[in-house]
Design a protein around this motif. Structure first.
Motif, mmCIF file in Angstrom:
data_model
loop_
_atom_site.group_PDB
_atom_site.id
_atom_site.type_symbol
_atom_site.label_atom_id
_atom_site.label_comp_id
_atom_site.label_asym_id
_atom_site.label_seq_id
_atom_site.Cartn_x
_atom_site.Cartn_y
_atom_site.Cartn_z
ATOM 1 N N GLY A 128 47.904 64.955 30.503
ATOM 2 C CA GLY A 128 46.675 65.487 31.074
ATOM 3 C C GLY A 128 46.808 65.787 32.554
ATOM 4 N N ALA A 129 47.474 64.882 33.287
ATOM 5 C CA ALA A 129 47.685 65.102 34.717
ATOM 6 C C ALA A 129 48.579 66.316 34.944
ATOM 7 N N ARG A 130 49.654 66.412 34.180
ATOM 8 C CA ARG A 130 50.606 67.502 34.386
ATOM 9 C C ARG A 130 50.029 68.858 33.981
ATOM 10 N N LEU A 131 49.173 68.890 32.986
ATOM 11 C CA LEU A 131 48.582 70.155 32.568
ATOM 12 C C LEU A 131 47.806 70.825 33.700
ATOM 13 N N CYS A 132 47.145 70.034 34.531
ATOM 14 C CA CYS A 132 46.336 70.618 35.601
ATOM 15 C C CYS A 132 47.067 70.653 36.937
ATOM 16 N N GLY A 133 48.321 70.167 36.969
ATOM 17 C CA GLY A 133 49.087 70.189 38.205
ATOM 18 C C GLY A 133 48.844 69.008 39.112
ATOM 19 N N ALA A 134 48.109 67.994 38.641
ATOM 20 C CA ALA A 134 47.890 66.781 39.430
ATOM 21 C C ALA A 134 49.135 65.904 39.381
ATOM 22 N N THR A 135 49.138 64.872 40.202
ATOM 23 C CA THR A 135 50.278 63.955 40.276
ATOM 24 C C THR A 135 50.007 62.711 39.444
ATOM 25 N N PRO A 136 50.830 62.430 38.431
ATOM 26 C CA PRO A 136 50.656 61.203 37.650
ATOM 27 C C PRO A 136 51.216 59.998 38.407
ATOM 28 N N VAL A 137 50.484 58.884 38.368
ATOM 29 C CA VAL A 137 50.879 57.658 39.060
ATOM 30 C C VAL A 137 50.696 56.493 38.098
ATOM 31 N N VAL A 138 51.688 55.606 38.028
ATOM 32 C CA VAL A 138 51.581 54.455 37.128
ATOM 33 C C VAL A 138 51.291 53.184 37.920
ATOM 34 N N TYR A 139 50.750 52.191 37.241
ATOM 35 C CA TYR A 139 50.439 50.912 37.886
ATOM 36 C C TYR A 139 50.620 49.760 36.903
ATOM 37 N N ASP A 140 50.825 48.569 37.472
ATOM 38 C CA ASP A 140 50.722 47.325 36.710
ATOM 39 C C ASP A 140 49.342 46.707 36.915
ATOM 40 N N ASP A 141 48.918 46.644 38.178
ATOM 41 C CA ASP A 141 47.589 46.170 38.561
ATOM 42 C C ASP A 141 47.002 47.231 39.486
ATOM 43 N N PRO A 142 45.974 47.950 39.052
ATOM 44 C CA PRO A 142 45.482 49.061 39.861
ATOM 45 C C PRO A 142 45.018 48.646 41.252
ATOM 46 N N VAL A 143 44.385 47.489 41.353
ATOM 47 C CA VAL A 143 43.870 47.043 42.650
ATOM 48 C C VAL A 143 45.008 46.749 43.615
ATOM 49 N N ALA A 144 46.063 46.113 43.125
ATOM 50 C CA ALA A 144 47.186 45.732 43.984
ATOM 51 C C ALA A 144 48.160 46.882 44.216
ATOM 52 N N ASP A 145 48.296 47.777 43.244
ATOM 53 C CA ASP A 145 49.381 48.759 43.283
ATOM 54 C C ASP A 145 48.991 50.131 43.815
ATOM 55 N N LEU A 146 47.733 50.515 43.692
ATOM 56 C CA LEU A 146 47.365 51.900 43.947
ATOM 57 C C LEU A 146 46.800 52.133 45.346
ATOM 58 N N ASP A 147 47.217 53.233 45.939
ATOM 59 C CA ASP A 147 46.620 53.725 47.171
ATOM 60 C C ASP A 147 45.463 54.634 46.774
ATOM 61 N N PRO A 148 44.233 54.308 47.156
ATOM 62 C CA PRO A 148 43.100 55.121 46.695
ATOM 63 C C PRO A 148 43.040 56.512 47.306
ATOM 64 N N ALA A 149 43.811 56.767 48.353
ATOM 65 C CA ALA A 149 43.791 58.093 48.974
ATOM 66 C C ALA A 149 44.271 59.152 47.981
ATOM 67 N N GLY A 150 43.444 60.115 47.702
ATOM 68 C CA GLY A 150 43.802 61.184 46.779
ATOM 69 C C GLY A 150 43.698 60.812 45.313
ATOM 70 N N LEU A 151 43.351 59.571 45.028
ATOM 71 C CA LEU A 151 43.240 59.123 43.632
ATOM 72 C C LEU A 151 41.877 59.539 43.089
ATOM 73 N N LYS A 152 41.869 60.423 42.131
ATOM 74 C CA LYS A 152 40.614 60.969 41.605
ATOM 75 C C LYS A 152 40.230 60.392 40.254
ATOM 76 N N LEU A 153 41.228 59.978 39.462
ATOM 77 C CA LEU A 153 40.948 59.501 38.106
ATOM 78 C C LEU A 153 41.821 58.300 37.804
ATOM 79 N N LEU A 154 41.188 57.220 37.375
ATOM 80 C CA LEU A 154 41.883 55.995 37.007
ATOM 81 C C LEU A 154 41.635 55.711 35.528
ATOM 82 N N TRP A 155 42.727 55.731 34.761
ATOM 83 C CA TRP A 155 42.640 55.401 33.338
ATOM 84 C C TRP A 155 42.873 53.899 33.136
ATOM 85 N N LEU A 156 41.955 53.266 32.426
ATOM 86 C CA LEU A 156 42.174 51.929 31.889
ATOM 87 C C LEU A 156 42.380 52.075 30.382
ATOM 88 N N ASN A 157 43.055 51.101 29.780
ATOM 89 C CA ASN A 157 43.256 51.134 28.334
ATOM 90 C C ASN A 157 43.284 49.702 27.809
#
Length: 365
Positions: A128-157
């Motif tokens: 889904g990210a690649r179809l629109c040209g966005a940058t896919p980013v992976v995480y183990d713990d979103p709070v600890a691992d992710l930089d919110p700058a530029g982060l538009k969509l966060l998938w939980l599962n």
């Protein structure tokens, strides 16, 4: 014309074909535990609803019939604990995979935007990210691992595909609070929520998680597994009405309509809990049999407290395990389909018939 497919990874299931051929050559036939497609009958009441609505010559609506919206609202309140729900909080979709693949595009994301998802995950989040040209980013713990700058969509599962891991209420609450603080939209894929075995999955829509407000959060649900409706493409999203209202307008223009007979079938399926309990019992028995057989065969199983899969390893490269099981006539999914972190695991579905599960147990013995 640029080839959009060039942005995408190789379709993973094509790589499994040689091993499928090996497994199919077994004298007693293949036991396919790879894709995880339902094999049990569609419940009678759902089939009857579909047939009764078969004479549907007109176009269905993208938002669905009032009866469908009523059913979605009622189910979210009854099953997820959602409060003060209305029609504006729900939206039917044409199967959850379609939604996952095209959501970033429909949200208007593109170059410079980031879409985050678990390090071990359903491959379509990345697609889904690649179809629109966005940058896919992976995480183990979103709070600890992710930089919110530029982060538009966060998938939980949760429950997770492939691992079966369940996020606790405290974990979900922490992530939702962090995402709201930073203005990050959360979509929570909860398609296996009714299939908890050693843990009770909780929705992000539960008031103890979201505080009774749905701002910035949407949950994704499917009837494919809980009601054996994979062939019907029946799914829906629920949550923030401002997000769903925007998606509704876009999907109207795109003609993304759930067929009218499927809408009627969905109403019947969501209004009945008996068939869900019966199907859970079938899966519970298959899960127990396969789990014990895998352990006796030398596997270690991690997580797997929910969903329709066992996340198993022999502490070797996953393709070695796939090859070993294929020689026994058993086909499983290699863990690296779901990310590099799965390279020493396989995903074993317990969606085969009782007879095929029994065959697999004998071969593993």
């Amino acid at each position: 014309m640029s080839a959009v497919s060039s942005r995408l990874p190789v379709f993973p299931w094509d790589k499994l074909e040689p091993y499928k051929a090996t497994a199919a050559a077994h004298p007693d036939g293949i036991v396919d535990l790879s894709v995880g497609t339902p094999v049990d009958p569609v419940p009678d009441l759902v089939q009857r609803a579909l047939v009764a609505a078969a004479d549907s010559p007109g176009y269905p609506t993208v938002w669905g019939t009032p009866a469908l919206r009523d059913a979605l609202v009622s189910w979210c309140e009854r099953r997820l604990g959602a409060v003060s729900f209305a029609h504006t909080h729900v939206l039917p979709v044409v199967g959850s995979k379609e939604l996952v693949a095209w959501l970033p595009t429909q949200l208007g994301l593109g170059a410079g935007d980031k879409v985050a998802y678990p390090r071990l995950a359903y491959p379509t989040y990345e697609v889904g990210a690649r179809l629109c040209g966005a940058t896919p980013v992976v995480y183990d713990d979103p709070v600890a691992d992710l930089d919110p700058a530029g982060l538009k969509l966060l998938w939980l599962n949760s429950p997770s595909n492939p691992t079966g891991r369940v996020l606790s209420e405290d974990e979900l609450t922490r992530v939702v609070a962090w995402a709201r603080e930073h203005g990050v939209l959360v979509f929570s894929d909860e398609c296996y929520l009714e299939l908890g075995w050693e843990a009770e999955p909780v929705s992000v829509l539960h008031p103890d998680v979201c505080g009774g407000t749905y701002e910035g959060i949407v949950s994704v649900h499917s009837l494919s597994k809980r009601s054996n409706l994979a062939g019907y493409r029946a799914a829906f999203v629920a949550g923030d009405p401002s997000v769903l209202g925007e998606l509704l307008q876009i999907r109207k223009h795109g003609g993304m309509m759930t067929p009218a007979p499927v809408q009627a079938a969905t109403v019947a399926a969501l209004g009945d809990d008996t068939h869900v309990a019966e199907q859970r019992a079938r899966y519970a028995a298959r899960r127990l049999a396969l789990r014990e057989a895998l352990l006796k065969h030398g596997f270690r199983i991690e997580h797997s407290e929910a969903s329709l899969y066992l996340w198993a390893t022999r502490d070797e490269p996953c393709w070695d395990t796939v090859a070993h099981l294929a020689e026994l006539g058993v086909l499983v999914a290699p863990g690296d389909f779901y990310g590099e972190a799965g390279e020493r695991f396989v995903r074993v579905a317990f969606t085969a018939t009782d007879e095929r599960v029994e065959a697999a147990v004998k071969r593993l013995g």
